[in-house]
Design a protein around this motif. Structure first.
Motif, PDB file in Angstrom:
ATOM      1  N   MET A   1       0.823  -1.202   0.000  1.00  0.00           N
ATOM      2  CA  MET A   1       0.000   0.000   0.000  1.00  0.00           C
ATOM      3  C   MET A   1       0.863   1.260   0.000  1.00  0.00           C
ATOM      4  O   MET A   1       1.822   1.361   0.760  1.00  0.00           O
ATOM      5  CB  MET A   1      -0.899   0.010   1.248  1.00  0.00           C
ATOM      6  N   GLY A   2       0.505   2.216  -0.840  1.00  0.00           N
ATOM      7  CA  GLY A   2       1.144   3.523  -0.793  1.00  0.00           C
ATOM      8  C   GLY A   2       2.639   3.473  -0.990  1.00  0.00           C
ATOM      9  O   GLY A   2       3.375   4.193  -0.306  1.00  0.00           O
TER      10      GLY A   2
ATOM     11  N   GLY B   1      -4.404   4.902  -2.391  1.00  0.00           N
ATOM     12  CA  GLY B   1      -5.499   5.851  -2.279  1.00  0.00           C
ATOM     13  C   GLY B   1      -5.559   6.715  -3.530  1.00  0.00           C
ATOM     14  O   GLY B   1      -4.530   7.040  -4.128  1.00  0.00           O
ATOM     15  N   GLU B   2      -6.751   7.094  -3.914  1.00  0.00           N
ATOM     16  CA  GLU B   2      -6.935   7.912  -5.112  1.00  0.00           C
ATOM     17  C   GLU B   2      -6.117   9.197  -5.042  1.00  0.00           C
ATOM     18  O   GLU B   2      -5.632   9.703  -6.070  1.00  0.00           O
ATOM     19  CB  GLU B   2      -8.419   8.230  -5.264  1.00  0.00           C
ATOM     20  N   ARG B   3      -5.950   9.748  -3.840  1.00  0.00           N
ATOM     21  CA  ARG B   3      -5.255  11.029  -3.661  1.00  0.00           C
ATOM     22  C   ARG B   3      -3.838  10.867  -3.108  1.00  0.00           C
ATOM     23  O   ARG B   3      -3.236  11.841  -2.644  1.00  0.00           O
ATOM     24  CB  ARG B   3      -6.070  11.911  -2.719  1.00  0.00           C
TER      25      ARG B   3
ATOM     26  N   THR C   1      -5.257  -1.794  -7.215  1.00  0.00           N
ATOM     27  CA  THR C   1      -6.525  -1.355  -6.629  1.00  0.00           C
ATOM     28  C   THR C   1      -6.400   0.105  -6.205  1.00  0.00           C
ATOM     29  O   THR C   1      -5.439   0.464  -5.516  1.00  0.00           O
ATOM     30  CB  THR C   1      -6.893  -2.213  -5.397  1.00  0.00           C
ATOM     31  N   ILE C   2      -7.359   0.920  -6.619  1.00  0.00           N
ATOM     32  CA  ILE C   2      -7.406   2.328  -6.224  1.00  0.00           C
ATOM     33  C   ILE C   2      -8.565   2.505  -5.254  1.00  0.00           C
ATOM     34  O   ILE C   2      -9.710   2.183  -5.580  1.00  0.00           O
ATOM     35  CB  ILE C   2      -7.601   3.252  -7.441  1.00  0.00           C
ATOM     36  N   ARG C   3      -8.275   3.035  -4.069  1.00  0.00           N
ATOM     37  CA  ARG C   3      -9.317   3.250  -3.068  1.00  0.00           C
ATOM     38  C   ARG C   3      -9.819   4.686  -3.186  1.00  0.00           C
ATOM     39  O   ARG C   3      -9.073   5.641  -2.949  1.00  0.00           O
ATOM     40  CB  ARG C   3      -8.772   2.963  -1.660  1.00  0.00           C
TER      41      ARG C   3
ATOM     42  N   HIS D   1      -2.709   9.151   1.392  1.00  0.00           N
ATOM     43  CA  HIS D   1      -1.672   8.236   1.873  1.00  0.00           C
ATOM     44  C   HIS D   1      -2.014   7.709   3.263  1.00  0.00           C
ATOM     45  O   HIS D   1      -2.016   6.490   3.493  1.00  0.00           O
ATOM     46  CB  HIS D   1      -0.337   8.972   1.894  1.00  0.00           C
ATOM     47  N   LEU D   2      -2.345   8.595   4.178  1.00  0.00           N
ATOM     48  CA  LEU D   2      -2.705   8.186   5.533  1.00  0.00           C
ATOM     49  C   LEU D   2      -4.153   7.749   5.649  1.00  0.00           C
ATOM     50  O   LEU D   2      -4.478   6.803   6.370  1.00  0.00           O
ATOM     51  CB  LEU D   2      -2.448   9.328   6.516  1.00  0.00           C
TER      52      LEU D   2
END
Length: 251
Positions: free
Chosen positions: A101-102, A187-189, A209-211, A216-217
Motif C-alpha cells: 500500500m502507498g 489511495g486515489e489522492r 486497486t485504487i481506493r 496516503h494516511l
C-alpha cells in the motif's frame, strides 16, 4: 498451503517513524480467524535507537514469518510496503503474497530529493518532527486509528537512515524477482501513486486497486473496508492451489 480452518497467517509491516501498533485497528477488525504479527522494524517502537537498514528490516519481517509458521501474506504501508517487497524478493518461498500500500513511487530523482529534505529536517529537530507527525495523524485519521499510530512512540530520528535505505532499494527489481501474487493498493489522492503503472508492469502476478477518496494516511481511516481488502487477498492466496491464477488488471 495453510488450512482454511486455521486462516491464512498475515504479517503487517508498519510505516516510517511509527511502529507495529499502527495496525491494531485493522488486526482487530480481521478478528481471530487469521494468525497475525506486526513486528517493530529496527529504529522503531521497542527497537527505537537501533540503526535502521533494509537488511535488518527484512530480517525483522522474516522473524515474524517464522513466528507464524514460516509462510504468510505480507501487508505493508509506505515504508512497510517497500520492506514487504524487499522481503518477498529475498524470501519468495516464505511470502505467500504481498499487499503493498502507498509505495508505488520510485524512490529516486526529484521525489527522492524531496524526501532527503524531510530527512534533514527530522535529523535536526526529531522531537519537533514527532510532535508535528502526531498532530498530522490526529488531523487525518479518526481517533482510534490516530491513537494506534502514536501508541508505540514516534521515531523521527530514524528518518534520515530510512530515506537513505529506501533510495538504495530497487522496488521494480524486487517485484520482477517475486513470482507470487501482489496487490498494489493506492489511495486515489496518494502522492505515492506516481509510478503505479510501472510497478504493475514489473509484477509477475499483479493487480492494482485504487481506493476512492483516500490519501496516503487516510487509506487507514475506513478500517472495515481495508480489512475486507486484506481478507479478499488472503482468500485469493488460499484458493490458488484450487483454481486458475488471477489475471493482471485494475479493480
Amino acid at each position: 498451503m495453510e488450512s482454511k480452518e486455521a486462516g491464512l497467517p498475515i504479517v503487517f509491516v508498519h510505516g516510517m517513524r511509527v511502529s507495529g501498533t499502527m495496525w491494531q485497528p485493522v488486526i482487530q477488525a480481521l478478528g481471530v480467524h487469521h494468525p497475525t504479527a506486526a513486528p517493530d522494524l529496527p529504529g522503531h517502537g521497542v527497537r527505537r535507537g537501533e540503526p535502521f537498514g533494509m537488511p535488518g528490516a527484512v530480517a525483522a519481517v522474516d522473524d515474524a514469518l517464522t513466528q507464524l509458521g514460516g509462510r504468510a501474506l505480507l501487508v505493508g504501508l509506505s515504508l512497510g510496503g517497500y520492506v514487504a517487497l524487499a522481503t518477498a524478493a529475498a524470501h519468495p518461498d516464505r511470502v505467500l503474497g504481498v499487499v503493498a500500500m502507498g509505495c508505488t513511487a520510485a524512490p529516486h530523482g526529484m521525489f527522492g530529493t524531496a524526501y532527503r529534505g524531510a530527512a534533514r529536517l527530522a535529523a535536526r529537530h526529531p522531537e519537533g518532527f514527532n510532535r508535528l507527525s502526531a498532530f498530522a495523524f490526529r488531523r487525518a485519521l479518526p481517533r482510534p486509528q490516530a491513537a494506534a499510530m502514536i501508541a508505540g512512540g514516534l521515531s523521527s530520528e530514524a528518518v534520515p537512515a530510512i530515506v537513505t535505505a529506501v533510495r538504495k532499494l530497487d522496488p521494480l527489481a524486487a517485484l520482477s524477482a517475486y513470482p507470487g501474487p501482489v496487490w498494489l493498493v493506492n489511495g486515489e489522492r496518494d502522492h505515492f501513486r506516481r509510478h503505479e503503472r510501472r510497478f504493475l508492469r514489473a509484477c509477475r502476478d499483479g493487480r492494482l486497486t485504487i481506493r476512492p477518496r483516500c490519501g496516503h494516511l487516510t487509506a487507514l481511516a475506513d478500517t472495515a473496508d481495508l480489512a475486507q481488502h486484506i481478507r479478499d487477498a488472503a482468500a485469493v492466496v488460499a484458493a490458488r492451489a484450487h483454481g486458475p491464477r488471477p489475471r493482471r488488471g485494475t479493480r
